[in-house]
Design an enzyme around this catalytic site. Sequence first.
Site, PDB file in Angstrom:
ATOM      1  CE  LYS A 145      -4.476   0.560   0.001  1.00  0.00           C
ATOM      2  NZ  LYS A 145      -5.459  -0.395  -0.545  1.00  0.00           N
ATOM      3  CG  ASP A 151      -6.763   2.942  -1.506  1.00  0.00           C
ATOM      4  OD1 ASP A 151      -7.321   1.842  -1.524  1.00  0.00           O
ATOM      5  OD2 ASP A 151      -6.699   3.635  -0.476  1.00  0.00           O
TER       6      ASP A 151
END
Length: 435
Positions: free
Chosen positions: A125, A165
Amino acid sequence: MASDLRLATAPIVRPDKDHFLDENNPFEAMMSRFDRAAQLLDLEPGLYKVLRHPEKQIIISVPVQMDNGEVEVFTGYRVLYNTSRGPAKGGIRFDMNVTLEEVKALAAWMTWKCAVVNLPFGGAKGGVVCDPLRMSVGELERLTRRYTAGIIATLGPDSDVPAPDVNTNERVMAWIMDTYSMHVRHTVTAVVTGKPVEMGGSLGRREATGRGCMIVTKEALSHLGMPVVGSTVAVQGFGNVGSVAAQLLAREGCKIVGISDRAGAFYNRKGVDIAAAVAHLRQHRTLEGFAGGEPITNDDLLTLDVDVLVPAALENVITSRNAGKIRAKIICEGANGPTTAGADSVLDEKGVFVIPDILANAGGVTVSYFEWVQDRGGYFWSEDVVNQRLTEIMVKSFHDVLHLSRQHKVNMRTAAYMASINRVATVHKLRGIYA
Ligand code: NAD
């Protein structure tokens, strides 16, 4: 001039997403579920320690020349949690609430999600602490490119493949792909997924998460001996995941009796006309003023007497406070972390069949995987092929998890964690520890 540019950022940012970050951080709860699954698997202490720690954490300063001529310095992160099964895969978010702790936890989450659907990826991430809603398109582009340059050593189709995201989208992915390609001196489409279809994105990617929810919901209904046609469904959230899940479930014959978004919730006993709701959304950008149902509260939507509840908006909406009031027989977690750990046991006692987030919403990363495969092969599939392959993976993963849940007499969430941890641990054992 500056304000004109700011207006033009609207398609870049996804304002709904800022809500997720105001909620209590759910990631410790995720790790507590990891611990329970690891215990049931009787994971070796050494492996447990390995899987509890991220492989690599990168922190960078990202200087950006703002439109007013001043230089601002942003903080950026990229965490590679585990790459034993393949290149790291995970999104990049732009938000004021990004912290290293959160990025770490989300990277772990991606590791389990990729493993539960058996994709040859690890988990990662990234994020930059910034407020994209207050930035112009030019500022966002410069931020994206400089952040990309800062983490370029880790990026690559074989090492680390980002995706969109919170507050990033296909346009941001196009800038990342271009920056990376300029650095390596040739075009590398497979370095990011979630790109525009015109430059190596996959058909079916936009609908993939909602489609995955529809597929596993049908499997759950069939497992519980309930018909698909005529089953009643309530969907919280009418964005990418919720609206597509609602449309596809309606197409399969389900009756969507409740829908909602941040503006409110609507109930229609006879079934909401989903096409009309989508048309309303397109015109007004929210469901506010939708005339196809009686207005109810978002809390009421969650406790409707339905066969299936699809929370597809926020984290922590089903908690120990309202879990006792849930009347749905199946919960399909379209959102990440909609159910708190405290609610799990209440739902278990009530016999609610929960399809956990790491399985239910894995359709998105699965089609991201297809995008990466297509880019690397240089050969693109039809949407039918994408959907058919997605269906195969989602159905198989659902049954793998169901099998494990029956074998160990645990709920679907624990079984999903067991399946994924076991897959990652097995590869660690086979590879051994490099010294
Ligand atoms: P989105 O921004 O497109 O939609 C979010 C929806 O939730 C909007 O309709 C918004 O109005 C609604 N919402 C916000 N606050 C609400 C509230 N208080 N009550 C009811 N509705 C509310 O986001 P998305 O991409 O659909 O993502 C939704 C969830 O699914 C998130 O948890 C996300 O992390 C997760 N998820 C998304 C994907 C994907 O591919 N988009 C993949 C995996 C998981």
